[in-house]
Design a protein around this motif. Structure first.
Motif, PDB file in Angstrom:
ATOM      1  N   PHE A 123       0.852  -1.180   0.000  1.00 31.28           N
ATOM      2  CA  PHE A 123       0.000   0.000   0.000  1.00 31.28           C
ATOM      3  C   PHE A 123       0.891   1.234   0.000  1.00 31.28           C
ATOM      4  N   LEU A 124       0.650   2.173  -0.917  1.00 33.32           N
ATOM      5  CA  LEU A 124       1.273   3.489  -0.823  1.00 33.32           C
ATOM      6  C   LEU A 124       0.270   4.366  -0.087  1.00 33.32           C
ATOM      7  N   PHE A 125       0.622   4.775   1.129  1.00 31.49           N
ATOM      8  CA  PHE A 125      -0.309   5.499   1.991  1.00 31.49           C
ATOM      9  C   PHE A 125       0.334   6.816   2.411  1.00 31.49           C
ATOM     10  N   PRO A 126       0.176   7.876   1.600  1.00 31.56           N
ATOM     11  CA  PRO A 126       0.718   9.185   1.984  1.00 31.56           C
ATOM     12  C   PRO A 126      -0.162   9.855   3.027  1.00 31.56           C
ATOM     13  N   VAL A 127       0.448  10.625   3.903  1.00 35.57           N
ATOM     14  CA  VAL A 127      -0.336  11.339   4.914  1.00 35.57           C
ATOM     15  C   VAL A 127      -1.325  12.292   4.249  1.00 35.57           C
ATOM     16  N   ASP A 128      -0.986  12.811   3.069  1.00 36.13           N
ATOM     17  CA  ASP A 128      -1.896  13.714   2.362  1.00 36.13           C
ATOM     18  C   ASP A 128      -3.207  13.023   1.988  1.00 36.13           C
ATOM     19  N   ALA A 129      -3.162  11.700   1.770  1.00 36.95           N
ATOM     20  CA  ALA A 129      -4.390  10.975   1.429  1.00 36.95           C
ATOM     21  C   ALA A 129      -5.369  11.013   2.593  1.00 36.95           C
ATOM     22  N   LEU A 130      -4.845  10.886   3.808  1.00 36.09           N
ATOM     23  CA  LEU A 130      -5.711  10.972   4.978  1.00 36.09           C
ATOM     24  C   LEU A 130      -6.190  12.410   5.189  1.00 36.09           C
ATOM     25  N   GLY A 131      -5.287  13.357   5.024  1.00 38.92           N
ATOM     26  CA  GLY A 131      -5.647  14.761   5.195  1.00 38.92           C
ATOM     27  C   GLY A 131      -6.711  15.209   4.213  1.00 38.92           C
ATOM     28  N   SER A 132      -6.701  14.637   2.999  1.00 40.83           N
ATOM     29  CA  SER A 132      -7.684  15.033   1.989  1.00 40.83           C
ATOM     30  C   SER A 132      -9.092  14.560   2.325  1.00 40.83           C
ATOM     31  N   MET A 133      -9.221  13.647   3.288  1.00 35.67           N
ATOM     32  CA  MET A 133     -10.549  13.171   3.695  1.00 35.67           C
ATOM     33  C   MET A 133     -11.233  14.153   4.645  1.00 35.67           C
ATOM     34  N   ARG A 134     -10.455  15.086   5.194  1.00 34.41           N
ATOM     35  CA  ARG A 134     -10.984  16.033   6.181  1.00 34.41           C
ATOM     36  C   ARG A 134     -11.791  17.117   5.483  1.00 34.41           C
ATOM     37  N   SER A 135     -12.891  17.551   6.077  1.00 33.07           N
ATOM     38  CA  SER A 135     -13.715  18.612   5.491  1.00 33.07           C
ATOM     39  C   SER A 135     -12.925  19.920   5.473  1.00 33.07           C
ATOM     40  N   ILE A 136     -12.887  20.564   4.322  1.00 32.12           N
ATOM     41  CA  ILE A 136     -12.052  21.748   4.134  1.00 32.12           C
ATOM     42  C   ILE A 136     -12.694  22.997   4.745  1.00 32.12           C
ATOM     43  N   GLU A 137     -13.989  23.178   4.520  1.00 32.99           N
ATOM     44  CA  GLU A 137     -14.645  24.406   4.962  1.00 32.99           C
ATOM     45  C   GLU A 137     -14.573  24.575   6.478  1.00 32.99           C
ATOM     46  N   GLN A 138     -14.843  23.500   7.208  1.00 36.51           N
ATOM     47  CA  GLN A 138     -14.823  23.577   8.670  1.00 36.51           C
ATOM     48  C   GLN A 138     -13.415  23.829   9.197  1.00 36.51           C
ATOM     49  N   THR A 139     -12.423  23.208   8.555  1.00 33.75           N
ATOM     50  CA  THR A 139     -11.034  23.416   8.974  1.00 33.75           C
ATOM     51  C   THR A 139     -10.616  24.862   8.730  1.00 33.75           C
ATOM     52  N   ALA A 140     -11.029  25.412   7.598  1.00 35.86           N
ATOM     53  CA  ALA A 140     -10.657  26.790   7.254  1.00 35.86           C
ATOM     54  C   ALA A 140     -11.235  27.798   8.242  1.00 35.86           C
ATOM     55  N   ALA A 141     -12.336  27.432   8.877  1.00 35.83           N
ATOM     56  CA  ALA A 141     -12.988  28.349   9.821  1.00 35.83           C
ATOM     57  C   ALA A 141     -12.358  28.306  11.210  1.00 35.83           C
ATOM     58  N   GLN A 142     -11.401  27.400  11.414  1.00 36.32           N
ATOM     59  CA  GLN A 142     -10.779  27.259  12.726  1.00 36.32           C
ATOM     60  C   GLN A 142      -9.731  28.347  12.960  1.00 36.32           C
ATOM     61  N   SER A 143      -9.444  28.581  14.241  1.00 35.86           N
ATOM     62  CA  SER A 143      -8.351  29.484  14.598  1.00 35.86           C
ATOM     63  C   SER A 143      -7.029  28.770  14.320  1.00 35.86           C
ATOM     64  N   GLU A 144      -5.933  29.528  14.386  1.00 40.09           N
ATOM     65  CA  GLU A 144      -4.615  28.944  14.126  1.00 40.09           C
ATOM     66  C   GLU A 144      -4.301  27.815  15.099  1.00 40.09           C
TER      67      GLU A 144
END
Length: 197
Positions: free
Chosen positions: A36-57
């Protein structure tokens, strides 16, 4: 079902744009078993973008840390039932390595450093257009100063790097970089030493 033998891990550690992903894909073509080629970016891409963007630093930092911790454990889960995993993952924060040493204790891990010349990294970042310029230059991924195999993608194509890695695997000793790093982390700390967070 009988006892399941554990799979193996190849951890491709390098800065952004160093060529980890392309070397990983090439490795899948030359290694004899299914991997299996399992890059960390593959897991990160499963995360909802809009909600993450609304978070504080600080919330984003906590989310990214949880993502990485989950990634470590997802890899361990795959390997624990006999799958072989190629990790495409920069050890860009000391805690990442420390957590992996714990989570992958008892597993066969081969640490591969993927290097690339600074000028070529800059060229690749500009060509990709999906990374902040200067990201690669800002990352420190080899501070632990140990590895099992090292490849340089500056002028060497991914398939040649993959062949070099595959050909080196049988000659590695029983004690690998992760074993040595784990052993050294368990040594008593010097007087006055304060660990980083």
């Amino acid at each position: 079902m009988g006892v399941v033998s554990r799979g193996r891990v190849i951890l491709l550690n390098g800065v952004s744009s160093s060529g980890k992903s392309t070397v990983g894909r090439a490795l899948q073509q030359v290694l004899p078993d299914p991997w299996f080629l399992f890059p960390v970016d593959a897991l990160g891409s499963m995360r909802s973008i809009e909600q993450t963007a609304a978070q504080s630093e600080s919330e984003i930092e906590a989310t990214l840390r949880r993502t990485c911790m989950g990634y470590h454990r997802a890899v361990a889960g795959l390997v624990s039932v006999g799958n072989h995993v190629i990790m495409d993952y920069p050890l860009s924060e000391p805690w990442r390595l420390r957590d992996l040493l714990d989570v992958l204790d008892g597993y066969d891990v081969t640490l591969v450093e993927v290097h690339c010349d600074a000028a070529e990294l800059d060229r690749r970042e500009r060509a990709r257009g999906d990374r902040p310029l200067g990201l690669a230059a800002s990352q420190v991924v080899c501070a632990h100063e140990d590895r099992d195999i090292s490849v340089d993608t500056t002028d060497t194509p991914p398939d040649a790097c993959a062949h070099a890695i595959a050909e080196s695997l049988p000659g590695l000793g029983v004690s690998k970089a992760f074993d040595r790093l784990r052993a050294s982390s368990r040594e008593p700390a010097p007087i006055g030493y304060t660990p980083d967070r």
